[in-house]
Structure formats: C-alpha cells, structure tokens
Design an enzyme around this catalytic site. Sequence first.
Site, PDB file in Angstrom:
ATOM      1  N   GLY A  43       0.892  -1.355  -0.308  1.00 31.79           N
ATOM      2  CA  GLY A  43       0.182   0.091  -0.145  1.00 31.79           C
ATOM      3  C   GLY A  43       1.295   1.036   0.066  1.00 31.79           C
ATOM      4  N   PRO A  97       2.357   5.132   0.581  1.00 35.66           N
ATOM      5  CG  PRO A  97       4.320   5.984   0.612  1.00 35.66           C
ATOM      6  CD  PRO A  97       3.161   5.688  -0.140  1.00 35.66           C
ATOM      7  CB  THR A 146      -2.301   3.008   3.960  1.00 35.85           C
ATOM      8  OG1 THR A 146      -1.194   2.229   3.441  1.00 35.85           O
ATOM      9  CG2 THR A 146      -2.428   3.673   2.441  1.00 35.85           C
ATOM     10  CE  LYS A 182       2.625  -0.172   3.232  1.00 35.69           C
ATOM     11  NZ  LYS A 182       2.585   0.903   3.411  1.00 35.69           N
ATOM     12  CB  THR A 183       4.272   0.219  10.785  1.00 35.10           C
ATOM     13  OG1 THR A 183       5.129   0.168   9.418  1.00 35.10           O
ATOM     14  CG2 THR A 183       5.056   0.151  11.609  1.00 35.10           C
ATOM     15  CG  HIS A 224      -3.375  33.429 -11.108  1.00 38.15           C
ATOM     16  ND1 HIS A 224      -2.751  32.973 -12.270  1.00 38.15           N
ATOM     17  CD2 HIS A 224      -3.511  32.140 -10.815  1.00 38.15           C
ATOM     18  CE1 HIS A 224      -2.423  31.968 -12.493  1.00 38.15           C
ATOM     19  NE2 HIS A 224      -2.744  31.242 -11.808  1.00 38.15           N
ATOM     20  CD  GLU A 225      -4.520  31.712  -6.844  1.00 35.17           C
ATOM     21  OE1 GLU A 225      -5.635  30.258  -7.347  1.00 35.17           O
ATOM     22  OE2 GLU A 225      -3.349  31.587  -7.097  1.00 35.17           O
TER      23      GLU A 225
END
Length: 637
Positions: A195, A197, A199, A201-202, A417-418
């Site tokens: 998966g 980084p 998510t 797993k560790t 611009h924005e």
Amino acid sequence: MNNQGRSILAWAALFIFVILLFNVFQSDGLLGVRNNITFSDFLTRVDEKTINSVKIQGRVIEGTANDGSTFSTYSPDYPDLVNRLTSNDVNIEVVPLETRMNTFLGFLISWFPMLLLIGVWVFFMRQMHGGGKAMGFGKSKARLLSDKGPKITFKDVAGIDEAKEELTEIVDFLRDPSKFQKLGGKIPKGCLLIGPPGTGKTLLAKAIAGEANVPFFSISGSDFVEMFVGVGASRVRDMFEQGKRNAPCIIFIDEIDAVGRHRGIGMGGGNDEREQTLNQMLVEMDGFEANEGVVIIAATNRPDVLDRALLRPGRFDRQIAVANPDINGREQILKVHLKKIKYNSTVLARIIARGTPGFSGAELANLVNEAALIAARLGKKEVDMHDMEEAKDKVLMGVVRRSIAMSEKEKRLTAYHEGGHALVGLYCPAASPIHKATIIPRGNALGMVQRLPETDEYSQNREQMESSIAVYMAGRVAEEIIFGRNKVTSGASSDIKGATNIARAMVTKAGLSDLIGPIFHGSNSDDMYGRQSSNEISEATAELIDAEVKRIITQGYEFAKDILTKHIDQLHTLANALIEYETLSGQQIKNLLSGRALDSEEENKFPFNDSHTIKIDKENLHEKVKSTKDKKENIIS
C-alpha cells in the site's frame, strides 16, 4: 541503569585502574628512588665521603647518603668508578640487570600500550554488536518486541477492515493451530502488506504483535546488507535460527524492497551482496529445511520492484492491499485519534472525513495533531472545529507565509489569477467543488484555489479530466484577459504542468483520444536498474501524441477563456473580494456571485443553468488528422 551503561562504566573503571597501577609502578617510591642527581654531583659527593652505599645495575646507580637520603644517577662508561668508590669507603652492591624488576611487572609495563589497544578494540566491537561476540557482524539485528509498555491491538487500527480480517486469521492460527489443522489447512508462511505510504502497514504489524501471544521479531530491510561481503546472508540465517528457537513466532520485515528487489545485472555483477542476501532469504522461506511455525510478515509500498520468486505462493502466500481509507474508514480513524486529545462538541468526525478525501491514516493523525497544536498556541482548553479547519488548510495548502510582503500590483494580479480558477471551477459541473480560494502566500505559492471532491473518486471520466484542464488553465487566461498577453507571468507554470500531465495521461494511458485511440503508450514498471522504461513508439506516433496533448490543452484554454469573457463582471467581483478579504470559502464565493450575504449559511446552490460543457471540435479534429496524414503517411490505417 541498562546493561550497556553498566558495561561502559565497568570498562572505564578498569581503564582508570590500569593507568593508576602503571603510574604507581613507574613512581619513584616503589623502586626506592627519590632523588635524581647528575653524575658530576655524584662524583663530588663520593670525594666528599658523604655517600654510605651504592647499588649498581648496569648503568643505573642507586645509593644511600650518610644522612639516610636516597638518590639515583646514570653512569656513563667510566672504568675507574669502582676504584674511586672503594678508595672513599663506599659500600658497593652489584645487581644483575635482569633481576632489577619483577618479570611479570616488566612484561605488563612493556606490553601495556598494546594490551590497551586490544582492550579498546574488543570493547567497541562488543558495543557495535549488542554485547555479542567480537566478530558478531553476521548476527541478526531482529529485535524481540518487549512485553513492557502499552500494547497496540486491532482496536487501535481503523479504516482497513479487510486487511485486519486477513491478519486476524493468522493470529488465530498461531493461538490455536489445531482449529485449522483439523481440516488439513497449513499456516501461511508469509504475508506481504502492500500500500501507499501512511496507510497503516507498520501499525498493523504492531497490532499483530499486541494480539498474538507469541514472540514477535521486527527488522528493517536495510538492516541486512552492510559493507562486508556475506554479512547479509549470515544475518538472514541467524534471523531464521532465532525464529526456529522461538517458534511459533512472527518475524516482521519493514520496507522489504530494500533487500528484495528483483535480481539482475547490478553494479557489482550478478553475484553482489544484496543478491546473496535475497537468495538466502528465498532458501530460508521455502527451501529444503522447513520453518514450521515461523510466519514472515513484510511491508512495502513498491511491490513492482520485488523479485517474482519472493512473491510466489510458498513464500508470501498472501498479498494484502492496504489502501487509503474511504469516508467511513476516515471517520473511524479520526475517532481513534480524537480520543487522544481534548475537544468540544463542535468537532464532528463525519464532517472532517467528508472534507478529507484521499487522506491516508498518517495524514489524518497529523491533521488531528496539528489541530491540537494550533489550539494550544491560541491558549484554548479544547480543540474546536475551527482549529480542525485551520489544520486541514495547513495540511492541504501549506503554512501561511505572512512574512512575504506583496505589493498592491502583485496582490491584484494574484487575485485575478485565483479568481479565474475559482470562477471556471464553478461553471464546470464536472469539476471538483471549490473548497477555498486565497491570495495569502502558502507553502511555495502566492495564492491558490483548493478543490475537494464531495465523494471518494476511484476513476475519472473524460468530462471530469477536461474540466480539470480548463480549471488549471483559467488562471493564466484571467491574467491575459485583464492585463494583456505581454503581462502574463510565470505564476501559472505549475498549472501548465498539471494540465499537461492530465492531457498526456488521457492520450497515452486512458485511451481518451479519438486520434490515437485506446492504445497504451505510458511507461512500464521499473527495469532491473530501477529506471522507468517506456514502450517502443515510433517518432511519428510520438509527434501525434504531442499534437493531441497540445490540442486538448488548447481546447481547455479556449473553454476557460470563453467562460471568463462571458462572465467578466463576476471575475471582477470575485477578484475585488479576494483583495479585500484575502481568503474565501467555496460557499462564500457562491454567496458572493449569487448576490447573497457573504457569510450566509442558507443552502445556496450556484445557478448552473448557465453552466458550460466542453465540446470537442470535431471538424477541427478531422482537419488535424488529415493534415497529420498528409505530413506522415501510413501512420494510421
């Protein structure tokens, strides 16, 4: 004090003791010498008959004066010395040279520097390898998880129910193997957690360690390979030996891609150290010797680079995908992390989860932590929803850079611009809704418009991708309309890059180009050198792809220009509001353009009856195809 601290103190005390012992044996008192005199002074005292006795050992003379004081001197080659001493009534004692000092003491003093170096070397070797043997390079660095401290269980893991279910089965097998063996089932030898980084797993591995009442060893993939040849393979063997001695047990290898990359011709040839380590791991996981009861769980976010032999059943029997959570998963994760902070009733996990699509578990944990830090900085006793929103903006858009002093000219240009981005986004129903527009510098940008999808999206259709391109190009278009073509700035470079990436993906990967057709021209997975390789395409096809990418971007550019030209008054209104308020939410922008109060909470759907839809210019497309055929014959049949 831990064992390492006690070991350091013991070695330090021994070192100081030996130094003091050496100094004592070298001191004058132990050797009976208290005063060094010159040889001339010695002869004068002899002639004055003030010396009672002397002891001669080689060229060293030690003596006692009539008053009881002792002295020593060094004699040159002086043949008449004995006669001169006897004539002055001095008692003479001659001692053989080799008996002057104790043999062991002399050996200790002469070899002390070498022994000291050897002792220091042994000390550092023991420290480097955890107090093991001096030559412990090949010892495994797998760490046995201690029972002390708070345990992480499956209750602490949320949002990845499918992965939890798969791993719960393994934990149940280790607890009660007979339940599965009755039906002839065998315990899986390995599980690979795959998966992106963050998510979890560790975290899943830590939860397994907390749930399973069996020894749990953890190690990183980078811990195997060192500069010495053969160390990695030796550590793999030692790790599995540890596992066999403690079976049933679990061994967790984090970031296994560091050692499990597919084999090929590397920098050191086909037999380099990393490949030896991988080969040994393959043998240990499924070789001639059985490793019953040893379950390997590994985690990686790069499954595409792993060796195929490592992934086959019998080694990693299960590959468990750990993806980013959906809205329900995000809500569960937020509730887990919200338990760790103080917050009031305004904080609603469901609302936060709805506004954070695509967030991983680690990003959600960071968001909650940032909100707590913001509340603490403001002196609040509890975290409220405003702090959560501020933390979300910080994570999404970057830190506010108030130190940048923008001139009125730059602020006005940034506002248009924005405003162009926001206005085109509102008139494209397929585009993701506007979350917030700001002209306050954040991160590396002078301003930005943040868009967030209302639901989790797993794919995009043609209309959505073309709308995104139009929104990307709208900022540059607004600059050109308001300030003229020669005043367009480089501020749209990241927008152009984003639009180009989408257009190229449409043409080369998604098959959304009528000219190229549904043909994949994207890059393949990494080759054996870790480089991106691409399909073989002809020069003519590459030119066609470039032409299609340009056409799609130009189409989006013209579409944005059409919207902004038609609604120029609303662009002015929006830009002026951004100059005045600096930051506007999506709802405030809708209120502003609908003539409502800016902060009205009344449900307000922006009138989309005047919305625009991108239409492909078929005639223009056929003209491009025809001209390309004329230029490059026989390219498309």
